[in-house]
Design an enzyme around this catalytic site. Structure first.
Site, PDB file in Angstrom:
ATOM      1  N   GLY A 131       0.806  -1.225   0.000  1.00 54.58           N
ATOM      2  CA  GLY A 131       0.000   0.000   0.000  1.00 54.58           C
ATOM      3  C   GLY A 131       0.831   1.262   0.000  1.00 54.58           C
ATOM      4  N   ALA A 132       2.027   1.188  -0.576  1.00 57.96           N
ATOM      5  CA  ALA A 132       2.948   2.324  -0.500  1.00 57.96           C
ATOM      6  C   ALA A 132       3.328   2.869  -1.868  1.00 57.96           C
ATOM      7  CB  ALA A 132       4.197   1.918   0.272  1.00 57.96           C
ATOM      8  N   GLY A 133       2.711   2.324  -2.934  1.00 58.30           N
ATOM      9  CA  GLY A 133       3.057   2.793  -4.278  1.00 58.30           C
ATOM     10  C   GLY A 133       4.355   2.202  -4.788  1.00 58.30           C
ATOM     11  N   LEU A 134       4.808   1.111  -4.159  1.00 56.94           N
ATOM     12  CA  LEU A 134       6.087   0.515  -4.566  1.00 56.94           C
ATOM     13  C   LEU A 134       5.897  -0.825  -5.283  1.00 56.94           C
ATOM     14  CD1 LEU A 134       8.268   1.357  -1.406  1.00 56.94           C
ATOM     15  CD2 LEU A 134       8.083   2.638  -3.545  1.00 56.94           C
ATOM     16  N   ALA A 166       4.863  -7.454  -7.402  1.00 61.12           N
ATOM     17  CA  ALA A 166       6.060  -8.220  -7.020  1.00 61.12           C
ATOM     18  C   ALA A 166       5.643  -9.593  -6.509  1.00 61.12           C
ATOM     19  CB  ALA A 166       6.850  -7.459  -5.954  1.00 61.12           C
ATOM     20  N   ASP A 198       3.606  -2.043 -13.287  1.00 55.97           N
ATOM     21  CA  ASP A 198       4.116  -2.729 -12.089  1.00 55.97           C
ATOM     22  C   ASP A 198       4.541  -4.152 -12.418  1.00 55.97           C
ATOM     23  OD1 ASP A 198       3.141  -0.413 -10.945  1.00 55.97           O
ATOM     24  OD2 ASP A 198       2.260  -1.411  -9.216  1.00 55.97           O
ATOM     25  N   SER A 222       2.056  -5.614  -4.759  1.00 60.78           N
ATOM     26  CA  SER A 222       1.149  -6.670  -5.223  1.00 60.78           C
ATOM     27  C   SER A 222       1.677  -7.304  -6.509  1.00 60.78           C
ATOM     28  CB  SER A 222      -0.290  -6.143  -5.412  1.00 60.78           C
ATOM     29  OG  SER A 222      -0.340  -5.162  -6.403  1.00 60.78           O
TER      30      SER A 222
HETATM   31  O1  PMV Z   1       0.484   2.293  -6.397  1.00 60.00           O
HETATM   32  P1  PMV Z   1       1.239   1.394  -7.301  1.00 60.00           P
HETATM   33  O2  PMV Z   1       2.578   0.954  -6.810  1.00 60.00           O
HETATM   34  O3  PMV Z   1       0.452   0.200  -7.741  1.00 60.00           O
HETATM   35  O4  PMV Z   1       1.528   2.227  -8.640  1.00 60.00           O
HETATM   36  C1  PMV Z   1       0.438   2.559  -9.464  1.00 60.00           C
HETATM   37  C2  PMV Z   1       0.829   3.320 -10.685  1.00 60.00           C
HETATM   38  C3  PMV Z   1      -0.385   3.914 -11.403  1.00 60.00           C
HETATM   39  O5  PMV Z   1       0.115   4.560 -12.571  1.00 60.00           O
HETATM   40  C4  PMV Z   1      -1.079   4.934 -10.555  1.00 60.00           C
HETATM   41  C5  PMV Z   1      -1.391   2.829 -11.792  1.00 60.00           C
HETATM   42  C6  PMV Z   1      -0.981   1.939 -12.943  1.00 60.00           C
HETATM   43  O6  PMV Z   1      -1.624   0.906 -13.117  1.00 60.00           O
HETATM   44  O7  PMV Z   1      -0.044   2.289 -13.686  1.00 60.00           O
END
Ligand code: PMV
Length: 316
Positions: free
Chosen positions: A95-98, A103, A144, A101
């Site tokens: 849940g941190a934008g890294l 990975a 991702d 899920s």
């Molecule tokens: O929050 P994360 O790590 O899943 O990154 C999402 C990146 C987005 O551009 C916001 C969504 C996507 O599917 O590209």
């Protein structure tokens, strides 16, 4: 199949340097993989199940909650000859934008493929990993899962045009030093992607122009990475952040962290990933500034860690 057979696999996390959200809408983004994101071991079993450390999660492929549904979607798409039990470990924070899920999904996919001695193209692996990722993100761009599979630094575009590659490796001229700061707020990428889609539906022409502006930031940023012009790259981080804020995916905490990083000498700072919380990345020139930025973030109660892209020590 002998029940003592095992297969192992891993998947990487990622940081998006430039272009999150616009990449969902067909524009390019620039990302770097975080090595050691997740690893998994698969073995034959009576029923298909997954346990994930350190989350303490244990699900079966029939469970009607996100992790169970993702596992079910993946194993159905993989058409396995028998059920599998997978034990996984995720190192990147969730849940941190890294990209935790993706990975995890790629680690599970690779472990199961290793168990059944299957090899497949990156495109096939990407399609399967997307079956998993869609459960969490609804409409993922695929960046991702592509980074979880491929590693390195790359430009990604969802639907490549004639002569364009979906994932194109980018070679940084010199190491890129980041400080990754955690806002401490949990973030839902799906909710943020939906928010941007709502804005797009309300004012398509205006938001399309904004997406195009970010696309040119991404292309300019890619060239800056290749030239080793980190001053320019830092400015592009700041510009991208301003657009992300106008798309309503930034938060007061993320803005405060970006400001603290810039005041401590960062060349630029922005949120990374879905936003709405999660992480911020600050670009720094040297270790001394990295330490100063980490200290500034600690003063406002935020944890961080240094990360160097394009150097031998570039691990999570
Ligand atoms: O929050 P994360 O790590 O899943 O990154 C999402 C990146 C987005 O551009 C916001 C969504 C996507 O599917 O590209």
């Amino acid at each position: 199949m002998r029940t003592d057979r095992t297969g192992r696999g891993s998947g990487r996390g990622k940081v998006i340097l430039l272009g999150e959200h616009v990449v969902v809408h067909g524009r390019p983004a620039l990302a770097a993989a975080l090595e050691g994101g997740a690893e998994a071991t698969a073995r034959p079993a009576e029923t298909t199940a997954l346990s994930v450390a350190p989350w303490g999660a244990r699900v079966s492929a029939d469970d009607d909650e996100p992790l169970g549904r993702a596992l079910g979607a993946l194993v159905r798409a993989m058409e396995l000859p028998c059920a599998v039990a997978v034990e996984a470990r995720v190192v990147v924070p969730g849940g941190a934008g890294l990209g935790s899920s993706a990975a995890l999904g790629v680690a599970v996919l690779r472990a199961v493929d290793a168990l059944f001695e299957r090899t497949r193209s990156e495109d096939e692996a990407q399609e399967l990993a997307l079956a998993w990722e869609r459960v969490f993100h609804g409409n993922p761009s695929g960046i991702d899962t592509a980074m979880a599979l491929a590693g390195g630094v790359a430009r990604y575009v969802r639907e490549p045009k004639e002569g364009e590659k979906r994932l194109e490796p980018v070679a940084p001229r010199r190491p890129i030093r980041l400080v990754i700061g955690q806002s401490g707020e949990g973030a839902s990428t799906k909710a943020m992607v939906d928010e941007v889609a709502r804005q797009h539906a309300r004012a398509p022409a205006k938001v399309e122009k904004l997406f195009d502006a970010v696309a040119s930031i991404v292309e300019t940023g890619r060239a800056a990475v290749e030239r080793g012009d980190h001053r320019a790259l830092g400015q592009l981080f700041d510009m991208n952040q301003a657009f992300l804020a106008s798309l309503m995916v930034s938060t007061a905490e993320l803005e405060e962290m970006c400001a603290a990083a810039r005041s401590a000498g960062a060349l630029g700072a922005k949120l990374t990933g879905g936003g709405g919380g999660g992480c911020m990345i600050a670009l720094v020139e040297d270790d001394e500034t990295s330490t100063a930025v980490a200290a500034a973030l600690a003063r406002i109660g935020r944890e961080s860690r240094p990360f160097v892209i394009g150097a031998p020590e570039a691990t999570a």
